[in-house]
Scaffold this motif. Structure first.
Motif, PDB file in Angstrom:
ATOM      1  N   ASN A  32      90.946  50.905  44.954  1.00 36.29           N
ATOM      2  CA  ASN A  32      91.511  51.866  44.024  1.00 36.29           C
ATOM      3  C   ASN A  32      91.029  53.264  44.367  1.00 36.29           C
ATOM      4  O   ASN A  32      90.187  53.454  45.257  1.00 36.29           O
ATOM      5  N   GLN A  34      89.858  56.929  42.296  1.00 32.83           N
ATOM      6  CA  GLN A  34      89.506  57.485  40.998  1.00 32.83           C
ATOM      7  C   GLN A  34      89.350  58.996  41.105  1.00 32.83           C
ATOM      8  O   GLN A  34      88.856  59.511  42.114  1.00 32.83           O
ATOM      9  N   GLN A  38      83.448  66.987  36.922  1.00 32.32           N
ATOM     10  CA  GLN A  38      82.022  67.276  36.779  1.00 32.32           C
ATOM     11  C   GLN A  38      81.855  68.696  36.274  1.00 32.32           C
ATOM     12  O   GLN A  38      82.267  69.651  36.921  1.00 32.32           O
ATOM     13  N   LYS A  42      76.005  68.576  34.661  1.00 32.67           N
ATOM     14  CA  LYS A  42      76.338  67.311  34.009  1.00 32.67           C
ATOM     15  C   LYS A  42      76.664  66.232  35.037  1.00 32.67           C
ATOM     16  O   LYS A  42      76.811  66.495  36.226  1.00 32.67           O
ATOM     17  N   GLY A  43      76.789  65.017  34.527  1.00 32.84           N
ATOM     18  CA  GLY A  43      77.226  63.926  35.375  1.00 32.84           C
ATOM     19  C   GLY A  43      78.735  63.942  35.554  1.00 32.84           C
ATOM     20  O   GLY A  43      79.415  64.880  35.168  1.00 32.84           O
ATOM     21  N   LEU A  44      79.245  62.869  36.154  1.00 40.12           N
ATOM     22  CA  LEU A  44      80.674  62.771  36.410  1.00 40.12           C
ATOM     23  C   LEU A  44      81.357  61.983  35.299  1.00 40.12           C
ATOM     24  O   LEU A  44      80.820  60.972  34.835  1.00 40.12           O
ATOM     25  N   SER A  46      84.898  59.997  34.427  1.00 41.03           N
ATOM     26  CA  SER A  46      86.112  59.452  35.023  1.00 41.03           C
ATOM     27  C   SER A  46      87.340  59.946  34.263  1.00 41.03           C
ATOM     28  O   SER A  46      87.381  59.918  33.027  1.00 41.03           O
ATOM     29  N   LEU A  49      92.057  56.297  36.979  1.00 39.87           N
ATOM     30  CA  LEU A  49      91.849  55.300  38.011  1.00 39.87           C
ATOM     31  C   LEU A  49      93.201  54.733  38.398  1.00 39.87           C
ATOM     32  O   LEU A  49      93.982  54.332  37.521  1.00 39.87           O
ATOM     33  N   LEU A  89      86.544  65.710  41.496  1.00 38.39           N
ATOM     34  CA  LEU A  89      86.249  64.900  42.677  1.00 38.39           C
ATOM     35  C   LEU A  89      87.129  63.662  42.697  1.00 38.39           C
ATOM     36  O   LEU A  89      87.388  63.067  41.658  1.00 38.39           O
ATOM     37  N   VAL A  93      87.422  53.327  46.417  1.00 40.09           N
ATOM     38  CA  VAL A  93      86.605  52.128  46.512  1.00 40.09           C
ATOM     39  C   VAL A  93      87.061  51.364  47.736  1.00 40.09           C
ATOM     40  O   VAL A  93      88.225  50.982  47.848  1.00 40.09           O
ATOM     41  N   LEU A 100      82.035  53.376  45.972  1.00 38.01           N
ATOM     42  CA  LEU A 100      82.849  54.581  45.968  1.00 38.01           C
ATOM     43  C   LEU A 100      82.430  55.522  47.091  1.00 38.01           C
ATOM     44  O   LEU A 100      81.244  55.753  47.305  1.00 38.01           O
ATOM     45  N   PHE A 102      83.097  59.458  48.040  1.00 40.37           N
ATOM     46  CA  PHE A 102      83.554  60.669  47.371  1.00 40.37           C
ATOM     47  C   PHE A 102      84.002  61.737  48.346  1.00 40.37           C
ATOM     48  O   PHE A 102      83.468  61.864  49.460  1.00 40.37           O
TER      49      PHE A 102
ATOM     50  N   TYR B  35      73.195  57.387  43.417  1.00 40.19           N
ATOM     51  CA  TYR B  35      73.792  58.415  44.258  1.00 40.19           C
ATOM     52  C   TYR B  35      72.873  59.620  44.307  1.00 40.19           C
ATOM     53  O   TYR B  35      72.100  59.891  43.385  1.00 40.19           O
ATOM     54  N   PHE B  91      71.883  60.584  40.732  1.00 44.39           N
ATOM     55  CA  PHE B  91      72.702  59.981  39.683  1.00 44.39           C
ATOM     56  C   PHE B  91      72.603  58.465  39.749  1.00 44.39           C
ATOM     57  O   PHE B  91      72.635  57.866  40.829  1.00 44.39           O
ATOM     58  N   GLY B 106      75.436  58.488  34.764  1.00 40.53           N
ATOM     59  CA  GLY B 106      74.473  59.137  33.891  1.00 40.53           C
ATOM     60  C   GLY B 106      74.514  60.637  34.098  1.00 40.53           C
ATOM     61  O   GLY B 106      75.279  61.153  34.917  1.00 40.53           O
ATOM     62  N   GLU B 107      73.661  61.346  33.336  1.00 39.31           N
ATOM     63  CA  GLU B 107      73.641  62.807  33.403  1.00 39.31           C
ATOM     64  C   GLU B 107      72.876  63.315  34.619  1.00 39.31           C
ATOM     65  O   GLU B 107      72.912  64.509  34.907  1.00 39.31           O
TER      66      GLU B 107
END
Lengths: 112, 114
Positions: A32, A34, A38, A42-44, A46, A49, A89, A93, A100, A102, B35, B91, B106-107
């Motif tokens: 797949n 995705q 971001q 901060k984190g990512l 989703s 997908l 981003l 997969v 993943l 990226f 990551y 991450f 996560g953050e």
């Protein structure tokens, strides 16, 4: 080795415009694809997908397409808003690997 | 659910010190990923686990890096000894992979080695 490329690296547009972000990948053997968002510090998160058997997915003002044969995906954002400013981003997969890979991301700025 | 929880959020340490990053995945998820993100290299997969077993650690840069998952609700990434080039955002992410499901991040843990 799977490589994922995103063009452009940065994009700045006025509020209200429709825009397209591009993603390309070198190996079509994927489970797949995705799209993530971001925000700074901060984190990512989703966004969408798309399974390898699908052609597109939609969520609100977002529409993502997948053309596996050509190794391309696009993320279409309609009626852009300043709150859409973030780095976007894409990731694929790999079949048989469950991990993943990226792209480097596109930094999007929506100007009020 | 609280999401993927990482600690510490920020860490500044001196070169040569041991660093331990911690992660609590989402309950019920059977895949856990570590990551690393830098400006130069983007997001790189270091290692991932399935049902607490390491599956692929080919992204771990050196023997200074190690990761463990003693149970389904906890994982650690350890760097010993740390070096300035290890400065990055680390991450943790988890997922329930049934023919490909959404992966949750996560953050991040922001590491600076001086």
């Amino acid at each position: 080795k799977q490589e994922v490329t995103q063009i452009p690296a940065a994009l700045s547009v006025p509020e209200g415009e429709n825009l397209v972000l591009n993603c390309s990948f070198t190996d079509s053997a994927i489970y797949n694809l995705q799209w993530f968002r971001q925000d700074p510090g901060k984190g990512l998160t989703s966004l969408l997908l798309i399974q390898s058997s699908q052609r597109e997915q939609t969520s609100g003002r977002l529409n993502a397409s997948l053309d596996k044969s050509s190794g391309r995906s696009t993320l279409y954002i309609a009626a852009s808003q300043p709150g859409d400013s973030a780095t976007y981003l894409c990731a694929v997969v790999i079949q048989g690997a469950q991990k993943l890979v990226f792209g480097q991301g596109t930094r999007l700025t929506i100007n009020p | 659910d609280a999401g993927v929880i990482q600690s510490p959020r920020h860490e500044v340490t001196e070169m040569g010190q041991e660093v331990t990053l911690r992660c609590k995945p989402i309950s019920g998820h059977d895949y856990l990923f570590w990551y690393r993100q830098t400006m130069m290299r983007g997001l790189e997969l270091l290692i991932y686990f399935n049902n607490n077993v390491p599956i692929d650690d080919s992204g771990m840069p050196e023997d200074r890096f190690s990761a463990k998952m003693p149970n389904a609700s906890f994982s650690t990434l350890k760097i010993q000894p740390s070096e300035p080039r290890d400065s990055a955002v680390y991450f943790c992410a988890s997922s329930f992979f049934v023919k490909g499901n959404t992966i949750y991040f996560g953050e991040g843990s922001w590491l600076t080695v001086v």
